[in-house]
Structures are given as C-alpha cells and as structure tokens.
Design a protein around this motif. Sequence first.
Motif, mmCIF file in Angstrom:
data_model
loop_
_atom_site.group_PDB
_atom_site.id
_atom_site.type_symbol
_atom_site.label_atom_id
_atom_site.label_comp_id
_atom_site.label_asym_id
_atom_site.label_seq_id
_atom_site.Cartn_x
_atom_site.Cartn_y
_atom_site.Cartn_z
ATOM 1 N N ASP A 33 0.995 -1.192 -0.001
ATOM 2 C CA ASP A 33 0.005 -0.033 -0.577
ATOM 3 C C ASP A 33 1.039 1.284 0.428
ATOM 4 O OD1 ASP A 33 -2.346 -1.553 0.578
ATOM 5 O OD2 ASP A 33 -2.675 -1.539 2.046
ATOM 6 N N ALA A 50 -4.005 8.209 0.595
ATOM 7 C CA ALA A 50 -3.449 6.561 -0.409
ATOM 8 C C ALA A 50 -3.850 5.903 -0.168
ATOM 9 C CB ALA A 50 -3.551 6.408 1.669
ATOM 10 N N ASN A 52 -4.611 1.492 -2.272
ATOM 11 C CA ASN A 52 -3.556 -0.080 -1.468
ATOM 12 C C ASN A 52 -3.141 -0.811 -3.061
ATOM 13 O OD1 ASN A 52 -6.155 -0.594 -3.985
ATOM 14 N ND2 ASN A 52 -6.448 -2.292 -2.586
ATOM 15 N N VAL A 99 3.977 0.879 2.644
ATOM 16 C CA VAL A 99 3.377 0.396 3.779
ATOM 17 C C VAL A 99 2.531 -1.358 3.330
ATOM 18 C CG1 VAL A 99 1.379 1.193 4.298
ATOM 19 C CG2 VAL A 99 2.365 0.001 6.335
ATOM 20 N N ARG A 102 -2.605 -3.644 4.497
ATOM 21 C CA ARG A 102 -3.731 -3.123 6.048
ATOM 22 C C ARG A 102 -4.664 -3.947 5.505
ATOM 23 N NH1 ARG A 102 -0.257 -1.015 9.429
ATOM 24 N NH2 ARG A 102 -2.740 -1.151 10.948
ATOM 25 N N VAL A 106 -4.077 3.121 5.366
ATOM 26 C CA VAL A 106 -3.213 3.468 6.930
ATOM 27 C C VAL A 106 -3.354 4.928 6.769
ATOM 28 C CG1 VAL A 106 -1.382 3.935 7.765
ATOM 29 C CG2 VAL A 106 -1.946 1.773 7.525
ATOM 30 N N THR A 108 -1.730 6.743 9.340
ATOM 31 C CA THR A 108 -0.601 7.433 10.528
ATOM 32 C C THR A 108 0.750 7.625 9.685
ATOM 33 O OG1 THR A 108 -2.285 6.858 11.754
ATOM 34 C CG2 THR A 108 0.337 7.407 12.829
ATOM 35 N N ALA A 111 3.008 4.573 10.686
ATOM 36 C CA ALA A 111 2.964 3.198 10.131
ATOM 37 C C ALA A 111 3.511 2.818 9.422
ATOM 38 C CB ALA A 111 1.127 3.022 9.924
ATOM 39 N N TYR A 112 4.095 3.903 8.456
ATOM 40 C CA TYR A 112 4.919 3.411 7.304
ATOM 41 C C TYR A 112 5.678 3.077 7.015
ATOM 42 C CZ TYR A 112 1.069 5.146 4.401
ATOM 43 O OH TYR A 112 -0.566 4.679 3.509
#
Length: 125
Positions: A33, A50, A52, A99, A102, A106, A108, A111-112
């Motif tokens: 992602d 973002a 996917n 990332v 998920r 995501v 935040t 988190a990456y």
Amino acid sequence: QVQLVETGGGLVQAGGSLKLSCAASGRTFMYYDMGWFRQTPGKEREFVAAINWSGGITRYADSVKGRFTISRDNANTTIYLQMNSLKPEDTAVYYCAAVRPRPIMVVTPNAYDYWGQGTQVTVSS
C-alpha cells in the motif's frame, strides 16, 4: 527493501496544477500500500492520500478531497499525486511512503515502513 524517489514539485500559482511522481524500486512494490504525506516547518507530517496495493481503494484527507487524485502504475513501479486547484495552504514538502498491505488505508505516518526524500511544492497567492 523499497526505495522511493519523489519528483515533480515546484512553484505554481494558486488555482494551478502539479503532478507528483514517486518512482519505486523493489520486486515487492506491487504488493505494498502507498501513501502521500506533506509537512511544513514546525508542523507534524500530515496525511494527504493513500492507495492500496492493487489501486482499487483510495482514501483522501478532507482538505484535499475533490482536488487531488492518487494513482499508481504497477507496471512502471510508480505512484502519482495529481494536484488541481492548488491553494497556498497546500505549500509543503510532499513525501511518498510504502507500507505492507493493511485491511484499511493507513493514515498515520508512523505506520509506514519506507519513505522518499520529499519534493517541495510551493503555491503562491
């Protein structure tokens, strides 16, 4: 490992457009992602958009929804951020990030897993 390099930033007048590109390397890119974030001096990094791994699901910050479009070209291992109707408040360094997939997008930064070096976008009034 994934390496990311952003290009396409520059100076544009309010109401104008820019298209950012993020070239990725790594055989597993198509299974990550991806996201775009931006940051100005003295402020925390802010989520922008973002997408996917397959490109079928996207999410946008309220501040850019309807103006920005995120897309990806897995064949060329590149993601894009088309920015239209730019405003002075869009001025920032823009970063792309990767990332592992998920269940939901995501938003935040922490988190990456991988980040590019950033590209400056300046919008004049």
